[in-house]
Design an enzyme around this catalytic site. Structure first.
Site, PDB file in Angstrom:
ATOM      1  N   CYS A 129       0.835  -1.208   0.000  1.00 48.05           N
ATOM      2  CA  CYS A 129       0.000   0.000   0.000  1.00 48.05           C
ATOM      3  C   CYS A 129       0.864   1.250   0.000  1.00 48.05           C
ATOM      4  CB  CYS A 129      -0.915   0.003   1.218  1.00 48.05           C
ATOM      5  SG  CYS A 129      -1.682   1.602   1.526  1.00 48.05           S
ATOM      6  N   CYS A 134      -1.465   1.729  -3.150  1.00 50.57           N
ATOM      7  CA  CYS A 134      -2.401   2.844  -2.933  1.00 50.57           C
ATOM      8  C   CYS A 134      -1.730   4.217  -2.937  1.00 50.57           C
ATOM      9  CB  CYS A 134      -3.119   2.696  -1.596  1.00 50.57           C
ATOM     10  SG  CYS A 134      -3.486   1.022  -1.110  1.00 50.57           S
ATOM     11  N   LYS A 137       0.311   5.195  -6.233  1.00 48.94           N
ATOM     12  CA  LYS A 137      -0.731   5.259  -7.279  1.00 48.94           C
ATOM     13  C   LYS A 137      -1.545   6.538  -7.158  1.00 48.94           C
ATOM     14  CE  LYS A 137      -4.603   4.166  -6.256  1.00 48.94           C
ATOM     15  NZ  LYS A 137      -5.224   2.865  -6.102  1.00 48.94           N
ATOM     16  N   TYR A 264      -9.149  -3.123 -11.328  1.00 47.03           N
ATOM     17  CA  TYR A 264      -8.822  -1.871 -10.641  1.00 47.03           C
ATOM     18  C   TYR A 264      -7.533  -1.258 -11.200  1.00 47.03           C
ATOM     19  CZ  TYR A 264     -11.639  -2.929  -6.356  1.00 47.03           C
ATOM     20  OH  TYR A 264     -12.623  -3.190  -5.438  1.00 47.03           O
ATOM     21  N   GLU A 268      -7.111   2.257 -13.331  1.00 46.05           N
ATOM     22  CA  GLU A 268      -6.442   3.364 -12.638  1.00 46.05           C
ATOM     23  C   GLU A 268      -5.208   3.840 -13.412  1.00 46.05           C
ATOM     24  OE1 GLU A 268      -7.903   2.494  -8.058  1.00 46.05           O
ATOM     25  OE2 GLU A 268      -5.888   1.884  -8.600  1.00 46.05           O
ATOM     26  N   HIS A 523     -26.284  22.290  -1.092  1.00 41.38           N
ATOM     27  CA  HIS A 523     -26.466  22.785  -2.449  1.00 41.38           C
ATOM     28  C   HIS A 523     -25.451  23.866  -2.791  1.00 41.38           C
ATOM     29  CE1 HIS A 523     -28.692  23.554  -6.096  1.00 41.38           C
ATOM     30  NE2 HIS A 523     -28.636  24.845  -5.831  1.00 41.38           N
ATOM     31  N   GLU A 528     -25.578  15.918  -3.179  1.00 44.73           N
ATOM     32  CA  GLU A 528     -26.990  16.153  -2.814  1.00 44.73           C
ATOM     33  C   GLU A 528     -27.937  15.284  -3.635  1.00 44.73           C
ATOM     34  OE1 GLU A 528     -28.589  20.087  -3.676  1.00 44.73           O
ATOM     35  OE2 GLU A 528     -27.274  20.289  -5.401  1.00 44.73           O
TER      36      GLU A 528
HETATM   37  N1  LIG Z   1      -8.637   1.183  -5.499  1.00 44.89           N
HETATM   38  C1  LIG Z   1      -8.423  -0.003  -4.951  1.00 44.89           C
HETATM   39  O1  LIG Z   1      -9.044  -0.388  -3.955  1.00 44.89           O
HETATM   40  C2  LIG Z   1      -7.443  -0.910  -5.579  1.00 44.89           C
HETATM   41  C3  LIG Z   1      -7.405  -2.229  -5.225  1.00 44.89           C
HETATM   42  N2  LIG Z   1      -6.534  -3.057  -5.832  1.00 44.89           N
HETATM   43  C4  LIG Z   1      -6.530  -4.455  -5.458  1.00 44.89           C
HETATM   44  O2  LIG Z   1      -5.505  -5.137  -6.149  1.00 44.89           O
HETATM   45  C5  LIG Z   1      -6.014  -6.298  -6.733  1.00 44.89           C
HETATM   46  C6  LIG Z   1      -5.305  -6.591  -8.017  1.00 44.89           C
HETATM   47  O3  LIG Z   1      -5.748  -5.669  -9.015  1.00 44.89           O
HETATM   48  P1  LIG Z   1      -5.753  -6.058 -10.549  1.00 44.89           P
HETATM   49  O4  LIG Z   1      -4.400  -6.470 -10.996  1.00 44.89           O
HETATM   50  O5  LIG Z   1      -6.443  -4.955 -11.269  1.00 44.89           O
HETATM   51  O6  LIG Z   1      -6.572  -7.406 -10.570  1.00 44.89           O
HETATM   52  P2  LIG Z   1      -8.099  -7.731 -10.814  1.00 44.89           P
HETATM   53  O7  LIG Z   1      -8.223  -9.142 -10.407  1.00 44.89           O
HETATM   54  O8  LIG Z   1      -8.948  -6.688 -10.217  1.00 44.89           O
HETATM   55  O9  LIG Z   1      -8.276  -7.620 -12.387  1.00 44.89           O
HETATM   56  C7  LIG Z   1      -7.520  -8.431 -13.233  1.00 44.89           C
HETATM   57  C8  LIG Z   1      -7.943  -8.146 -14.659  1.00 44.89           C
HETATM   58  O10 LIG Z   1      -7.070  -8.852 -15.527  1.00 44.89           O
HETATM   59  C9  LIG Z   1      -7.848  -9.686 -16.384  1.00 44.89           C
HETATM   60  N3  LIG Z   1      -7.057 -10.883 -16.634  1.00 44.89           N
HETATM   61  C10 LIG Z   1      -6.649 -11.806 -15.748  1.00 44.89           C
HETATM   62  N4  LIG Z   1      -5.887 -12.734 -16.352  1.00 44.89           N
HETATM   63  C11 LIG Z   1      -5.823 -12.385 -17.652  1.00 44.89           C
HETATM   64  C12 LIG Z   1      -5.211 -12.946 -18.791  1.00 44.89           C
HETATM   65  N5  LIG Z   1      -4.500 -14.067 -18.707  1.00 44.89           N
HETATM   66  N6  LIG Z   1      -5.371 -12.339 -19.983  1.00 44.89           N
HETATM   67  C13 LIG Z   1      -6.113 -11.199 -20.075  1.00 44.89           C
HETATM   68  N7  LIG Z   1      -6.702 -10.621 -19.037  1.00 44.89           N
HETATM   69  C14 LIG Z   1      -6.574 -11.199 -17.834  1.00 44.89           C
HETATM   70  C15 LIG Z   1      -9.120  -9.958 -15.618  1.00 44.89           C
HETATM   71  O11 LIG Z   1     -10.118 -10.284 -16.524  1.00 44.89           O
HETATM   72  P3  LIG Z   1     -11.454 -11.044 -16.066  1.00 44.89           P
HETATM   73  O12 LIG Z   1     -12.372 -10.016 -15.553  1.00 44.89           O
HETATM   74  O13 LIG Z   1     -11.906 -11.683 -17.310  1.00 44.89           O
HETATM   75  O14 LIG Z   1     -11.030 -12.033 -15.029  1.00 44.89           O
HETATM   76  C16 LIG Z   1      -9.350  -8.602 -14.969  1.00 44.89           C
HETATM   77  O15 LIG Z   1      -9.914  -7.692 -15.864  1.00 44.89           O
HETATM   78  C17 LIG Z   1      -7.492  -6.001  -6.904  1.00 44.89           C
HETATM   79  O16 LIG Z   1      -8.219  -7.137  -6.724  1.00 44.89           O
HETATM   80  C18 LIG Z   1      -7.845  -5.011  -5.878  1.00 44.89           C
HETATM   81  O17 LIG Z   1      -8.500  -5.553  -4.761  1.00 44.89           O
HETATM   82  C19 LIG Z   1      -5.694  -2.639  -6.798  1.00 44.89           C
HETATM   83  C20 LIG Z   1      -5.682  -1.339  -7.169  1.00 44.89           C
HETATM   84  C21 LIG Z   1      -6.522  -0.363  -6.565  1.00 44.89           C
HETATM   85  N1  LIG Z   2      -5.477   6.373   9.655  1.00 42.06           N
HETATM   86  C1  LIG Z   2      -6.093   5.140   9.319  1.00 42.06           C
HETATM   87  C2  LIG Z   2      -5.270   4.266   8.431  1.00 42.06           C
HETATM   88  C3  LIG Z   2      -4.093   4.862   7.797  1.00 42.06           C
HETATM   89  C4  LIG Z   2      -3.580   3.817   6.873  1.00 42.06           C
HETATM   90  O1  LIG Z   2      -4.321   3.224   6.120  1.00 42.06           O
HETATM   91  N2  LIG Z   2      -2.288   3.592   6.932  1.00 42.06           N
HETATM   92  C5  LIG Z   2      -1.741   2.579   6.081  1.00 42.06           C
HETATM   93  C6  LIG Z   2      -0.809   3.221   5.140  1.00 42.06           C
HETATM   94  S1  LIG Z   2      -1.508   4.673   4.395  1.00 42.06           S
HETATM   95  S2  LIG Z   2      -0.045   5.828   3.733  1.00 42.06           S
HETATM   96  C7  LIG Z   2       0.607   6.771   4.925  1.00 42.06           C
HETATM   97  C8  LIG Z   2      -0.346   7.454   5.863  1.00 42.06           C
HETATM   98  N3  LIG Z   2      -1.104   8.399   5.084  1.00 42.06           N
HETATM   99  C9  LIG Z   2      -2.407   8.462   5.217  1.00 42.06           C
HETATM  100  O2  LIG Z   2      -3.020   7.854   6.078  1.00 42.06           O
HETATM  101  C10 LIG Z   2      -3.155   9.337   4.228  1.00 42.06           C
HETATM  102  C11 LIG Z   2      -3.956  10.416   4.901  1.00 42.06           C
HETATM  103  C12 LIG Z   2      -5.308  10.764   4.221  1.00 42.06           C
HETATM  104  N4  LIG Z   2      -6.203   9.666   4.393  1.00 42.06           N
HETATM  105  C13 LIG Z   2      -5.161  11.146   2.768  1.00 42.06           C
HETATM  106  O3  LIG Z   2      -5.483  10.353   1.885  1.00 42.06           O
HETATM  107  O4  LIG Z   2      -4.757  12.270   2.505  1.00 42.06           O
HETATM  108  C14 LIG Z   2       0.530   8.007   6.920  1.00 42.06           C
HETATM  109  O5  LIG Z   2       0.973   7.274   7.752  1.00 42.06           O
HETATM  110  N5  LIG Z   2       0.855   9.261   6.907  1.00 42.06           N
HETATM  111  C15 LIG Z   2       1.745   9.838   7.859  1.00 42.06           C
HETATM  112  C16 LIG Z   2       2.325  11.089   7.278  1.00 42.06           C
HETATM  113  O6  LIG Z   2       2.100  11.374   6.118  1.00 42.06           O
HETATM  114  O7  LIG Z   2       3.064  11.756   8.009  1.00 42.06           O
HETATM  115  C17 LIG Z   2      -1.056   1.562   6.918  1.00 42.06           C
HETATM  116  O8  LIG Z   2      -0.370   0.722   6.391  1.00 42.06           O
HETATM  117  N6  LIG Z   2      -1.200   1.599   8.228  1.00 42.06           N
HETATM  118  C18 LIG Z   2      -0.627   0.638   9.132  1.00 42.06           C
HETATM  119  C19 LIG Z   2      -1.102   0.952  10.504  1.00 42.06           C
HETATM  120  O9  LIG Z   2      -1.784   1.965  10.677  1.00 42.06           O
HETATM  121  O10 LIG Z   2      -0.786   0.155  11.434  1.00 42.06           O
HETATM  122  C20 LIG Z   2      -6.383   4.245  10.495  1.00 42.06           C
HETATM  123  O11 LIG Z   2      -5.791   4.450  11.545  1.00 42.06           O
HETATM  124  O12 LIG Z   2      -7.122   3.290  10.315  1.00 42.06           O
END
Ligand SMILES: NC(=O)C1=CN([C@@H]2O[C@H](COP(=O)(O)OP(=O)(O)OC[C@H]3O[C@@H](n4cnc5c(N)ncnc54)[C@H](OP(=O)(O)O)[C@@H]3O)[C@@H](O)[C@H]2O)C=CC1
Ligand SMILES: N[C@@H](CCC(=O)N[C@@H](CSSC[C@H](NC(=O)CC[C@H](N)C(=O)O)C(=O)NCC(=O)O)C(=O)NCC(=O)O)C(=O)O
Length: 600
Positions: A129, A134, A137, A264, A268, A523, A528
Site C-alpha cells: 500500500c 495505494c 498510485k 482496478y 487506474e 447545495h 446532494e
Molecule cells: N482502489 C483499490 O481499492 C485498488 C485495489 N486493488 C486491489 O488489487 C487487486 C489486483 O488488481 P488487478 O491487478 O487490477 O486485478 P483484478 O483481479 O482486479 O483484475 C484483473 C484483470 O485482468 C484480467 N485478466 C486476468 N488474467 C488475464 C489474462 N491471462 N489475460 C487477459 N486478461 C486477464 C481480468 O479479466 P477477467 O475479468 O476476465 O477475469 C481482470 O480484468 C485487486 O483485486 C484489488 O483488490 C488494486 C488497485 C486499486
Molecule cells: N489512519 C487510518 C489508516 C491509515 C492507513 O491506512 N495507513 C496505512 C498506510 S496509508 S499511507 C501513509 C499514511 N497516510 C495516510 O493515512 C493518508 C492520509 C489521508 N487519508 C489522505 O489520503 O490524505 C501516513 O501514515 N501518513 C503519515 C504522514 O504522512 O506523516 C497503513 O499501512 N497503516 C498501518 C497501521 O496503521 O498500522 C487508520 O488508523 O485506520
C-alpha cells in the site's frame, strides 16, 4: 496494499460457492476456549500498564518470559524470544504488530530492505500500500488529473501563454522521496511501539521458529502478512511486459502504452497515463472493464474514460509480445496485432506471496492460487501460525488488512476473540472519473432480494456547464422494496470516493431510503443527488405479488437467520441485509467465480 478482484461472481441465493468466500467462512474455528491462557495474564498486564502507563515495557517483559500453556501447541514451559513474530511489515503486519505490542506483547517483525520494486530480496517497511500500491498510485493520479483541470479551466477564462509541460523525472523523484519518508515513518511507528524490526527474509522452520537469513527466532505465535505480487501470464515475449510495480517507477513517460486487464489496476493506470498525455490502449478479455461491478457503472466509467481519449480493445486476449529492432513493442491478440508501443503493462491480477516461506512443510494449507487458508479468526491449520491481508486472498484492500491485523492483536493479546467484520465494505476505484461504492450492485440486489427499486441519476455536473467538456456523473441507489433499506449505493464522477465514504457509514448503520429523503441536501453539490432522488428509475419485481416466493424466503431468513457456508446461525448477522452486505466484498476477490447465502 492492494487486497484483491473483479473476477467477481454473480451472487446467488443458492449454495453455489465462491472459493474465496468459502475460505472466508467455511473454516472450522478453533474454539475460542483454546485461545492461549496467556490471554488472561496479558489482560492483567494490560490493566497494569493502563493504570501505570510507564510500566508498559516492564509488563511486556514479564509476559514474554512467562511460561503459560498457550493452547496452540506451544510448550508451556518453554521460553520464546517473542510472543509474536510477524513476517512482513505491510499494512496488516504493522497494524497487528504495533497493536499487539501496545497490548503488552513482545513483538518482532521482519521485512526486506526498501525498494520501489518488490522482489525476493527487496520490499520495505510499509508494504504494498505505502510503497507500491495505494499511496504512489494516488500520487500519480493527482499528478495526472491536472491535465483535465487545465482543460476545464479554459471555459472559466484561464489562458496559458504556453502549454503546461509535465516533467516526468520531477514527479518520480518527488514520489520516491515521499516513499522514503513514509518508510521511515513506519519504522518509527514500529520502534515507538517497542516492536523489534529485523531486516531480512523470514522463513518458517517449525510452528514456533522463524529463520531470518540464518538467524533463528522463537515465538509463541507467528503472523504471516507478506501480501501479494503482480501476476503476469506466461505468453511469448512476456519478459518485455511491465507490471504495476515497474509502472509506478518508470524512468521515462510512456509514449504509447498497452494495458492488459480490466480490473482496478488497469483502469487506474489507464487514467494516470492518459492524463500524463501517453497514448493509452486497454485490452480487456471481457466486453467491458471492472467485472463484478454494477453493470451500469461499468458502462458509464468506460464511456467516460473513452471520451477522455483512452482506446478500449474489448474481447481481446493477449497472445504474444514481439520486440522490433527499434525497441518498440507489438501486442498480438486473438483479433490481430497492434504495433508501436513503448510499453506494455500487464494488470492481470496479483498472487499471494507465499513461495519459499516454509509454509507447506509445517502444515499450513494453501489454496490453488497459493493463498494461505485461514479460519474466521485468521488462524491457519497450524494453531500457532496466523495470516492477514492479501496473502490470504480474502478481500484485498488495505483497510481490510488493517482490520484483520487489529483483530488478531485483540484475539491473541487482549483476551477478546475478534472476527473481522466484512459487512458493507466500501471501496473506490481511482479511475478518471473515479468510482465509489458500498453494498450491492443492481444485479446482486435483484438476485438476493427479488423486489428492488432502482434510483439513478445521470447528470451534467455544474462544472461541465462552463468547462464545456462532456463530463457527466452517475449515481445509483438500490433500495429493498419491502424494507426500504438501501442495499447498494454507487457513484462514478468527481470526488465519488470521498462522497461514498460518508454514505458508507450510514449504509453500515442500516440506512433507509426514507432517511435519505428526510435529509437536507447541501447545495450545490453532486452529493446532494443522493438525497434528492424522488422517483425510482425502475421497479424490479421478481415474482407476481401473489406468488410471493421471495417474500416467504425473506421472512424465513428474518425469523431463522442466514447461513453462509460453514457459519452457524449464532455466528451470523441476524438481518437479511447484513447477510447480503457480508457477501458484497466478493466483488474484490479475484479468484471467486460464484458465491451465495443459504437461508436456514
Ligand atoms: N482502489 C483499490 O481499492 C485498488 C485495489 N486493488 C486491489 O488489487 C487487486 C489486483 O488488481 P488487478 O491487478 O487490477 O486485478 P483484478 O483481479 O482486479 O483484475 C484483473 C484483470 O485482468 C484480467 N485478466 C486476468 N488474467 C488475464 C489474462 N491471462 N489475460 C487477459 N486478461 C486477464 C481480468 O479479466 P477477467 O475479468 O476476465 O477475469 C481482470 O480484468 C485487486 O483485486 C484489488 O483488490 C488494486 C488497485 C486499486
Ligand atoms: N489512519 C487510518 C489508516 C491509515 C492507513 O491506512 N495507513 C496505512 C498506510 S496509508 S499511507 C501513509 C499514511 N497516510 C495516510 O493515512 C493518508 C492520509 C489521508 N487519508 C489522505 O489520503 O490524505 C501516513 O501514515 N501518513 C503519515 C504522514 O504522512 O506523516 C497503513 O499501512 N497503516 C498501518 C497501521 O496503521 O498500522 C487508520 O488508523 O485506520
Amino acid at each position: 496494499m492492494m487486497a484483491t478482484s473483479l473476477s467477481t461472481p454473480k451472487l446467488t441465493t443458492t449454495m453455489s460457492s465462491s472459493p474465496a468466500l468459502h475460505n472466508l467462512f467455511s473454516k472450522k474455528l478453533p474454539s475460542p476456549l483454546s485461545l492461549p491462557k496467556t490471554l488472561s495474564s496479558l489482560s492483567h498486564l494490560r490493566r497494569t500498564s493502563t493504570s501505570h502507563p510507564h510500566h508498559h515495557l516492564h509488563s511486556r517483559r514479564r509476559f514474554s518470559v512467562s511460561a503459560v500453556d498457550s493452547g496452540n501447541g506451544a510448550d508451556s514451559a518453554r521460553h520464546y524470544d517473542f510472543d509474536l513474530f510477524t513476517i512482513g511489515a505491510g499494512s496488516g503486519g504493522v497494524r497487528a504488530s504495533r497493536f499487539a505490542a501496545n497490548f503488552g506483547a513482545s513483538v518482532a517483525v521482519c521485512e526486506l530492505p526498501f525498494s520501489t520494486i518488490s522482489s525476493d530480496t527487496a520490499g520495505g517497511v510499509g508494504g504494498t500500500c505505502v510503497l507500491r500500491g495505494c499511496v504512489p498510485k494516488k500520487l500519480l493520479v493527482y499528478a495526472s488529473k491536472f491535465a483535465h483541470e487545465f482543460e476545464e479551466s479554459n471555459g472559466f477564462g484561464w489562458r496559458y501563454e504556453i502549454e503546461p509541460k509535465h516533467d516526468w523525472s520531477t514527479l518520480i523523484a518527488n514520489k520516491n522521496a515521499e516513499l522514503k519518508r513514509l518508510t521511515g515513518i513506519y519504522k518509527n511507528v514500529l520502534s515507538n511501539a517497542n516492536v523489534t524490526l529485523i531486516e531480512g527474509r523470514g522463513k518458517i522452520v517449525d510452528p514456533h521458529t522463524v529463520d531470518v537469513d540464518g538467524k533463528l527466532y522463537s515465538a509463541r505465535h507467528i503472523l504471516v502478512s507478506v501480501g501479494g505480487r503482480p501476476f503476469i501470464p506466461e505468453i511469448p515475449g512476456s519478459e518485455y511486459a511491465i507490471d504495476s510495480d515497474a509502472a509506478l517507477d518508470l524512468p521515462t513517460k510512456p509514449e504509447k502504452i498497452a494495458i492488459v486487464g480490466g480490473g482496478y489496476i488497469a483502469v487506474e493506470f489507464a487514467g494516470i497515463f492518459n492524463g500524463l498525455t501517453s497514448d493509452v490502449h486497454v485490452f480487456i478479455r471481457q466486453k467491458k472493464v471492472l467485472r463484478g461491478f454494477d453493470e451500469e457503472v461499468r458502462d458509464f466509467v468506460q464511456e467516460q474514460m473513452a471520451l477522455r481519449g483512452i482506446e478500449f480493445h474489448a474481447e481481446e486476449s493477449p497472445q504474444a509480445i514481439v520486440k522490433a529492432a527499434d525497441g518498440s513493442l507489438s501486442l498480438k491478440t486473438n483479433k490481430g496485432t497492434i504495433e508501436g508501443f513503448s510499453h506494455i503493462m500487464f494488470a492481470t491480477g496479483r498472487r499471494p506471496n507465499t513461495k519459499n516461506l516454509g509454509l507447506e512443510a509445517v502444515g499450513v494449507k494453501l489454496s490453488k492460487n497459493g493463498a494461505m487458508e485461514v479460519d474466521k479468526f485468521s488462524r491457519t491449520a497450524v494453531p500457532s501460525i496466523w495470516a492477514v491481508g492479501d496473502v490470504t486472498d480474502r478481500v484485498n484492500l488495505t483497510p481490510i488488512a488493517l482490520m484483520e491485523g487489529g483483530a488478531i492483536a485483540k484475539t491473541l493479546f487482549l483476551n477478546e476473540p475478534t472476527m473481522p467484520d466484512y459487512r458493507a465494505v466500501p471501496s473506490a476505484v481511482f479511475s478518471q472519473p473515479p468510482i465509489g461504492q458500498v453494498g450491492l450492485s443492481e444485479e446482486q440486489a435483484v438476485e438476493q432480494y427479488g423486489d428492488v427499486d432502482i434510483y439513478t441519476s445521470n447528470f451534467r455536473p455544474l462544472k461541465a456547464t462552463l468547462s464545456g467538456l462532456p463530463d457527466r456523473t452517475f449515481m445509483k441507489l438500490m433500495v429493498c422494496a419491502k424494507t426500504n433499506k438501501v442495499l447498494g449505493l454507487h457513484m462514478c464522477g468527481e470526488d465519488s470516493p470521498e462522497i461514498v465514504q460518508g454514505f458508507a457509514v450510514a449504509v453500515k448503520a442500516g440506512l433507509t431510503k426514507a432517511d435519505l429523503d428526510s435529509t437536507i441536501g447541501i447545495h450545490p453539490t453532486a452529493a446532494e443527488e443522493f438525497v434528492t432522488m424522488r422517483t425510482p428509475t425502475r421497479k424490479i419485481r421478481k415474482d407476481p405479488p401473489s406468488q410471493g416466493k421471495i417474500d416467504s424466503d425473506v421472512k424465513a431468513a428474518k425469523v431463522a437467520g442466514i447461513g453462509v457456508f460453514g457459519m452457524t446461525a449464532a455466528e451470523f448477522p441476524e438481518s437479511t441485509d447484513e447477510a447480503c452486505f457480508l457477501l458484497r466484498p466478493v466483488t474484490n476477490l479475484s479468484t471467486s467465480t460464484s458465491s451465495g447465502i443459504f437461508l436456514l
